[in-house]
Design a protein around this motif. Structure first.
Motif, PDB file in Angstrom:
ATOM      1  N   ASP A 205      23.679  72.197  17.493  1.00 17.13           N
ATOM      2  CA  ASP A 205      22.610  72.591  18.443  1.00 17.13           C
ATOM      3  C   ASP A 205      21.725  71.413  18.413  1.00 17.13           C
ATOM      4  OD1 ASP A 205      23.699  74.569  19.379  1.00 17.13           O
ATOM      5  OD2 ASP A 205      22.530  75.993  18.018  1.00 17.13           O
ATOM      6  N   ASN A 206      21.505  70.793  17.249  1.00 12.72           N
ATOM      7  CA  ASN A 206      20.416  69.727  17.002  1.00 12.72           C
ATOM      8  C   ASN A 206      20.988  68.274  17.422  1.00 12.72           C
ATOM      9  OD1 ASN A 206      18.666  71.664  16.220  1.00 12.72           O
ATOM     10  ND2 ASN A 206      19.050  71.260  14.010  1.00 12.72           N
TER      11      ASN A 206
ATOM     12  N   PRO B  12      29.847  65.574  10.791  1.00 12.93           N
ATOM     13  CA  PRO B  12      28.711  65.770  11.692  1.00 12.93           C
ATOM     14  C   PRO B  12      27.483  65.084  10.975  1.00 12.93           C
ATOM     15  CG  PRO B  12      30.032  67.878  11.521  1.00 12.93           C
ATOM     16  CD  PRO B  12      30.587  66.814  10.573  1.00 12.93           C
ATOM     17  N   PRO B  13      26.604  64.803  11.553  1.00  9.29           N
ATOM     18  CA  PRO B  13      25.215  64.392  10.898  1.00  9.29           C
ATOM     19  C   PRO B  13      24.570  65.318   9.929  1.00  9.29           C
ATOM     20  CG  PRO B  13      25.278  64.014  13.283  1.00  9.29           C
ATOM     21  CD  PRO B  13      26.378  64.997  13.253  1.00  9.29           C
ATOM     22  N   PRO B  14      24.300  64.515   8.894  1.00  2.81           N
ATOM     23  CA  PRO B  14      23.247  65.746   7.858  1.00  2.81           C
ATOM     24  C   PRO B  14      22.282  66.033   8.709  1.00  2.81           C
ATOM     25  CG  PRO B  14      23.911  63.499   7.067  1.00  2.81           C
ATOM     26  CD  PRO B  14      24.476  63.320   8.421  1.00  2.81           C
TER      27      PRO B  14
ATOM     28  N   ASP C 118      18.587  77.514   3.017  1.00  2.00           N
ATOM     29  CA  ASP C 118      17.897  77.561   4.670  1.00  2.00           C
ATOM     30  C   ASP C 118      19.082  77.013   5.600  1.00  2.00           C
ATOM     31  OD1 ASP C 118      16.995  77.542   7.002  1.00  2.00           O
ATOM     32  OD2 ASP C 118      14.954  76.777   6.207  1.00  2.00           O
ATOM     33  N   ASP C 119      19.788  77.935   5.985  1.00  2.49           N
ATOM     34  CA  ASP C 119      21.024  77.049   7.202  1.00  2.49           C
ATOM     35  C   ASP C 119      20.395  76.316   8.189  1.00  2.49           C
ATOM     36  OD1 ASP C 119      22.618  78.767   5.678  1.00  2.49           O
ATOM     37  OD2 ASP C 119      22.901  80.261   6.909  1.00  2.49           O
ATOM     38  N   SER C 120      19.408  76.359   8.450  1.00  2.00           N
ATOM     39  CA  SER C 120      18.774  75.556   9.583  1.00  2.00           C
ATOM     40  C   SER C 120      18.396  74.097   9.146  1.00  2.00           C
ATOM     41  CB  SER C 120      17.429  76.203  10.144  1.00  2.00           C
ATOM     42  OG  SER C 120      16.394  76.170   9.263  1.00  2.00           O
TER      43      SER C 120
END
Length: 1411
Positions: A35-36, A432-434, A409-411
């Motif tokens: 999503d980010n 994927p990007p860190p 914290d999964d976010s």
């Protein structure tokens, strides 16, 4: 290495309970990342590499190499700078600039190094890669002890074998429970030991790794490893080996360390966005297997040679944690899935992208994935392909869970996602990007094996990056193949010499229009995939563009400086060389090293001593102390050889190449037919053989060190050095060979043009310039130049090596003894010979492709039968013990019996394989089609209407008669089975003469050809083949047969169906037709009837040349060359337009390729635009002599005879059929003394077009029917004259006969009986006209006296000397067998003669007659 966290690892029992929780959080973390960052764009094309090294401790005194546990200690020291820099940056905010970053790996002896920061997106930055890799190696080396070295190699050969670790430990650790590896080899970081233990516990057994053993000559069958401690009972898993885990004929390994203890080279590439990352992931996955085969470097495991070259399957088995249920061995009860593959393998599904190339049928593997996870991802907006990819990764359990990292914290964290992601090791990894990082979407390319040198690692890294850039730049590229085909490719890539032996599935048309077939049209898509060799995939073919051309097209769109492009080109050339086989893989090099080691017992065992020497050699190569040009181009000067295509690849375009060659000749003829060169010039070409002597064992082998020696001489051993030509006038003043820095023989030697030959033990040389004719030069400089050249070459040899100028090494191909140092097995993929190892072949494209082209075009390996010399104890019949005659496809018939003329059944062409009649005076006066052909100079009046190939006589040659069917059986013959026996495997001596103009060149061509047989007999030096005395003294017909690429139809063994016509001779043979004088010449000595043999020519080329004004004889000569196919062609040739009306080349490459593959006793070459030389004639009919004195004498004679031919307008014409018979006779034993040769009686006749005699005279009796194809069946085999027969010839008396049969002594020194003026007498009479000083003339006469005495029989030939030496040797059993000891003594004696330590008056003694 993957995710590396710190904390307290949980046991497997604890981790299993938390597996689903980790999976659930991992999916949530991925969704947050998606999503980010899914809309993130325009990230730079950054990239980086990872190289894994191993630290080794050397015990030089004990000759042991051991893995050092200090790798972990060094890592701590290496990371100090990084730690301090990070702390300083956190305080001050300054930017960190580090040269390298260092990370731990599974093995305690391993270190992983990466660049200090990513490389940027510019192509110019690629030239910094190698320097950074070198710097990394230097940084580690500075921290090592004196006895330590660092290596980059795929697998450590002795891992798990004997005393391999320093300090030593017992293999009894609780984590691996291995029978071979102690736990101390594992990095002490808690992640690694837990990983090893948890894989074993989850699997319910130890891993079982079985690599097939390489079955060498003495390897037991079946092979059962004696080093496995079957009786050990320390752990419950110990019983597994004896219960079947250890397979017979395999190398058994039982721990994760055997796989994760291997090293690799990995490339991580950042894409601009997620869509482009998906495109890279899919497209790069398809090339993984091919790239792995190119980089193969792992042929040894646990001290045994394996029958694989790569580590991939070892690692795959080493981390295979699947339970019996998951492997499908038991029904599912506790586990969720049956999983077809290990965690380490090829990808199972493509991701697809917006380029529109992906089709569902590409994902043809039945994918196993977690459907609940897939649904959850889909519900959160993840597309189907990405959801299946992630849910497929998550069918696995997390192997290592750290207690401290459970709550996240999964976010903002990705630890749980990376826990699963990083333990799915596939050929490409989608990254994927860190979270909260400037790092973008990345793809990790993982199949590459690490290389020995930094140059090689940089080359593979740069090529991978350039290919990735090209994929992104050229959006229409489509490399998709079905996933199942990728799996097959990866299996094939493991096999031994896969880069040369295997075919890989690849897409045919990578620019195909995807809209042409509907989705799901699997049949249409299947047709897009074909099996190709690595060479075809990488370098391309006429049917496939190739990956390197794609990369080069991309580079052409980028603005680069010349130095940057040159550096990148060297990397591309390296990859090209690996693909086409001209450069060996590290795996092949290591295997050859082991098999050529003195301690190797050919039992597949790599002992501790061999391992030590191997490790030291690899370290020397890595640091440039040892040259290995066969492994890496970095060992020689930069390589810029053009891409080359094989015969099969260029076959569809052969007609276009012929047309272009025809156009090129016409252009050369038009621009230079009146070209006049002021000076008559010439040059010699010589070849040598390098041998290695073992005085203790009294044996001699060939030394394959030519590449090293050429490097020492400052020359390259690559395709760029093949075919060099001396420059006109370079370094010359006033007729002398010199330059501004000095002159003389030493300078001439220093500037010599050295080049490789086909064989790795032979080399060629030419002077740096054309030699302007000067009598003084012949007297003084030539002998001294030859000596200086030999001195220079000898100075580059090792102490145990010798330099010999001999036509062929006597034991080459011997099956009873080793004939080349480091000899490998026969029946290799390159030579396909039962007698010769591929180790013999210099594997640069022109040589390898020429050998391949001969075999492929013929449809089989050419076989040659050389009659054995029957000594008193030679078996009768003699049957070659090494080759079965019943299975051979022979290319030639045995030579006619000595003195028998043309043999029974007609004038038999030695090379064609069937009998045929000769066109002669009586035939030309007969009625019928033959008459038309003869009157038109050998050209049928209606030949143009019969297609491209047309035989001169319209009737077919007679069928093979039953007596001849018995000849190719191989009985009483020594059999040879490779083109290498005939081309580029021995010494040579040739003289090339540059005429003033085309007319002079035609005169030299025509009049030197008839003396070829005489010179072959005088220089005979090859009585031994494959360790047997033969019934021949010369090698000419072996060369003819060995390169005979005619198909069965062209040889007349099968009806014509696909072939265009029958070809009478091999590519190597006597000329087929004379050129005659030019249209403007006043020389009228030529008569068209001299061209009395069948020959075939390209009628289309002939018409085109004649329409352009080329005269008939020259046109037919050139068009005869074009009936042959080229064996290879360069990309440059194929890029030029085929149609002559299109863009025409001003070069001569096409035409010269045809010239180069037609080797005759004399060859005509057009002016060389590069060297500014005139028309040239190369005299090929000399065998190289032992000493420089002899070689200088023959060179001098040919040069002087050429001048005499031009000055006196000698007439040496013989009918072609007679010349062929002479050549057959010249090869018989002691031909100088025992054979008669047809020769022209009056050498000064016919210049006004009138002949002085009506016919010829034969000493064999009445021969009035010879012209009816009966030959000289009753011909005498001795020089005895038979006057009554001569009186009854009916065609003229001996005084008026046009041709007579003479001994060589009479031909050279004259015959008062037959009123023949000897050639040597004429040459000597020419000397006073040269204005020499008395001393110089005497020296010139002294040189020529050697030839006079050789002709008279007072000096023997080298062949006679060798035969006598063998027969008089105390170890010779009179059975025709030349043993290694006899060969050793003979060659040592020859070397002593050459160096003046031993006198050989029967071979060399020359005294001038009293004036």
């Amino acid at each position: 290495m993957g995710l590396l966290s710190l904390g307290t690892p949980l046991s497997w029992d604890q981790a299993r309970e938390l597996a689903q929780e980790v999976r659930d959080h991992g999916i949530e973390q991925f969704l947050h990342i998606w999503d980010n960052t899914k809309d993130r764009k325009r990230d730079q094309l950054l990239w980086g590499d990872e190289i894994e090294y191993i630290l080794i401790s050397l015990d030089h005194q004990g000759r042991r190499a051991r893995l050092s546990q200090r790798g972990h200690e060094l890592l701590s020291l290496l990371q100090v700078e990084e730690t301090e820099s990070l702390e300083r940056a956190s305080r001050t905010g300054e930017k960190i600039e580090l040269e390298a970053l260092w990370r731990p790996e599974f093995g305690r002896y391993m270190i992983e190094g990466t660049p200090g920061h990513p490389y940027n997106s510019t192509v110019n930055d690629l030239v910094n890669v190698e320097a950074n890799m070198k710097r990394r190696r230097e940084i580690v080396s500075q921290l090592m002890n004196e006895n330590e070295i660092i290596l980059s190699v795929g697998s450590y050969p002795a891992l798990g074998s004997g005393d391999f670790f320093d300090p030593p430990h017992k293999a009894n650790g609780p984590f691996s429970r291995s029978m071979f590896l102690p736990d101390e080899v594992i990095n002490p970081h808690p992640r690694f030991r837990t990983l090893a233990g948890n894989i074993r516990e989850r699997r319910g057994a130890k891993v079982a790794i079985n690599m097939p053993i390489f079955h060498d000559l003495n390897t037991p069958r079946p092979f059962v490893d004696p080093t496995i401690p079957y009786t050990r009972d320390l752990f419950p898993e110990d019983k597994e080996a004896r219960e079947g885990a250890a397979l017979p004929d395999h190398i058994y390994m039982d721990a994760m360390g055997f796989g994760m203890g291997c090293c690799c080279l990995q490339i991580t590439l950042q894409a601009p966005n997620v869509d482009q990352a998906r495109r890279l992931y899919d497209q790069l996955a398809t090339v993984g297997a091919v790239m792995m085969s190119l980089s193969a470097s792992s042929p040894v495991f646990r001290g045994y040679l394996a029958d694989v070259d790569c580590r991939w399957n070892v690692i795959s088995a080493a981390v295979d944690d699947r339970t019996r249920e998951e492997r499908g061995l038991e029904k599912l009860s506790k586990d969720r899935f049956v999983i077809p593959k290990s965690r380490y393998g090829t990808i199972d599904t493509f991701l697809g992208s917006s380029d529109g190339h992906f089709k569902p049928e590409y994902n043809d593997l039945e994918l196993v994935y977690d459907k609940d996870i897939h649904q959850h991802l889909a519900n959160n907006g993840i597309d189907d392909l990405m959801a299946k990819h992630v849910s497929h990764l998550f069918i696995r359990d997390p192997l290592v869970i750290f207690k401290e990292l459970l709550e996240q914290d999964d976010s903002v964290s990705a630890d749980h996602f990376e826990n699963l992601q990083s333990t799915n090791w596939q050929n490409v990894r989608f990254k994927p990007p860190p979270p909260n990082s400037p790092i973008g979407w990345r793809v990790e390319f993982r199949p590459l094996e690490v290389q020995v040198t930094d140059f090689e690692n940089a080359a593979f890294s740069v090529f991978t990056v350039l290919l990735a850039r090209a994929i992104l730049a050229f959006g229409d590229l489509n490399l998709y193949i079905p996933v199942t085909k990728m799996d097959i490719n990866m299996e094939r890539a493991h096999s031994r010499d896969a880069v040369l032996r295997e075919k890989f599935f690849f897409r045919r048309n990578i620019y195909a229009d995807d809209s042409s077939s509907e989705a799901g049209d699997s049949e249409a898509e299947e047709g897009q995939v074909a099996e190709m060799s690595a060479n075809e995939i990488i370098n391309g073919s006429p049917a496939f563009v190739g990956l390197i051309p794609i990369v080069e097209m991309y580079l052409d769109t980028v603005a680069l400086s010349e130095s940057v492009r040159r550096k990148i080109d060297s990397y591309i050339a390296f990859v090209r060389g690996r693909a086409d086989g001209s450069l060996m893989t590290a795996a092949a090099w290591i295997r050859n090293f082991v098999r050529s080691h003195a301690d190797y017992a050919f039992d597949s065992v790599v002992s501790a001593e061999i391992n030590y020497d191997l490790v030291v050699a690899l370290d020397d190569i890595a640091h440039g102390r040892r040259l290995a040009p066969e492994l890496s181009l970095a060992m020689t000067r930069p390589y810029h050889a053009p891409k080359t295509y094989s015969w099969r690849q260029i076959l569809p375009r052969m007609e276009g190449i012929r047309k272009q060659a025809t156009t090129q000749f016409i252009l050369a003829w038009q621009s230079s037919q009146t070209k006049s060169v002021q000076d008559f010039s010439w040059h010699e070409t010589m070849g040598f053989v390098i041998v290695k002597r073992d005085d203790a064992a009294r044996c001699m082998v060939l030394s394959p060190r030519v590449a090293d020696i050429l490097g020492d001489l400052g020359c390259t051993a690559d395709a760029s050095s093949v075919g060099n030509h001396p420059m006109l006038g370079a370094g010359r003043r006033n007729g002398k060979n010199c330059d501004d820095n000095g002159s003389g023989p030493d300078k001439d030697a220093a500037q010599t043009s050295w080049r490789p030959a086909h064989a790795r033990f032979a080399l060629r040389c030419e002077p740096p310039h054309l030699r302007i004719f000067s009598a003084q030069q012949l007297v003084t400089e030539i002998p001294e130049c030859l000596r200086a050249r030999r001195r220079l070459l000898k100075s580059k040899l090792n102490e145990d090596e010798m330099l010999l100028s001999i036509t062929q090494f006597p034991l080459l191909g011997s099956a009873t003894s080793t004939y080349i140092d480091g000899q490998g097995p026969t029946s290799g993929p390159l030579l396909r010979s039962q007698l010769l190892s591929d180790d013999c072949l210099h594997q640069i494209p022109p040589f390898a492709l020429e050998i391949d082209g001969i075999i492929e075009r013929r449809g089989s390996v050419p076989h040659t039968a050389v009659p054995v010399f029957h000594d008193k104890d030679t078996p009768w019949p003699f049957i070659d013990p090494e080759l079965s005659p019943a299975t051979l496809d022979f290319g030639t018939l045995r030579l006619p019996e000595a003195g028998s003329g043309s043999g029974s059944g007609g004038s038999r062409d030695r090379d064609s394989g069937y009998a045929m009649g000769a066109q002669s005076k009586s035939r030309s006066s007969s009625n019928g089609p033959a008459n038309t052909a003869a009157m038109n100079g050998g050209q049928p009046a209606n030949s143009f209407a019969h297609g491209r190939f047309m035989e001169v006589l319209q009737s077919d040659p007679p069928p093979v008669s039953s007596p001849l069917l018995d000849i190719p059986s191989g009985r009483n013959s020594i059999l040879l089975d490779s083109p290498l026996f005939g081309v580029g495997s021995g010494g040579i001596l040739r003289v090339t003469l540059c005429a003033a103009d085309l007319d002079e060149a035609r005169v030299l061509y025509d009049h030197l050809a008839p003396i070829s047989a005489i010179m072959i007999a005088l220089t005979a030096g090859t009585p031994i083949v494959r360790g047997y005395l033969t019934d021949r003294d010369s090698y000419w017909d072996v060369q003819c047969s060995a390169v005979d690429d005619r198909s069965a139809q062209e040889r007349g063994f099968a009806p014509l169906t696909t072939a265009k016509g029958k070809l009478m001779k091999s590519r190597f043979g006597t000329i087929d037709n004379y050129l005659g004088p030019g249209p403007n010449s006043k020389d009228m000595s030529f008569n068209p009837e001299y061209n009395d043999m069948y020959y075939t020519y390209d009628s289309g080329a002939n018409v085109k040349m004649m329409n352009a004004g080329v005269d008939k004889e020259l046109s037919q000569h050139v068009s005869r060359l074009f009936i042959r196919d080229l064996h290879f062609a360069t990309a440059k040739m194929l890029r030029e337009k085929d149609d002559a009306t299109g863009s025409r080349s001003n070069g001569q490459e096409h035409f010269k390729r045809f010239l180069g593959c037609n080797r005759q006793n004399v060859c005509l070459y057009p002016p060389n635009t590069r060297t500014r030389s005139g028309w040239e004639v190369e005299f090929m009919s000399l065998e190289v002599q032992l000493t420089d004195e002899e070689n200088a004498a023959y060179i001098t004679f040919i040069v002087l005879l050429s001048r005499v031919i031009l000055s006196y307008r000698l007439n040496l014409y013989l009918p072609i059929s007679m010349m062929d018979q002479n050549m057959a006779r010249a090869q018989s034993v002691n031909a100088v003394k025992e054979q008669l040769f047809y020769f022209r009686r009056d050498l000064f006749s016919g210049q006004d077009g009138k002949q002085s005699g009506p016919g010829r005279i034969s000493r064999g009796g009445n021969n009035s029917n010879w012209n009816e194809s009966q030959g000289d069946a009753a011909g005498a085999t001795t020089p005895e004259r038979d006057a009554p027969h001569n009186q009854n010839l009916g065609i003229g008396s001996p005084d008026t006969a046009e041709y007579v049969e003479l001994t060589i002594n009479e031909i050279l020194n004259g015959s008062p009986t037959h009123k023949v003026t000897g050639l040597l007498t004429i040459v000597l009479s020419y000397l006073p006209s040269m204005g020499l000083e008395y001393s110089a003339e005497q020296e010139l006469r002294r040189q020529l006296v050697l030839i006079r005495r050789r002709a008279s029989g007072k000096l023997c030939t080298l062949a006679t000397w060798m035969r006598n030496f063998v027969q008089q040797h105390p170890d010779y059993r009179h059975d025709s067998v030349v043993s290694p000891k006899v060969n050793y003594d003979m060659l040592c004696t020859l070397n002593d003669i050459e160096e003046g330590r031993v006198a050989a008056p029967e071979l060399l003694k020359v005294t001038l007659p009293t004036p």
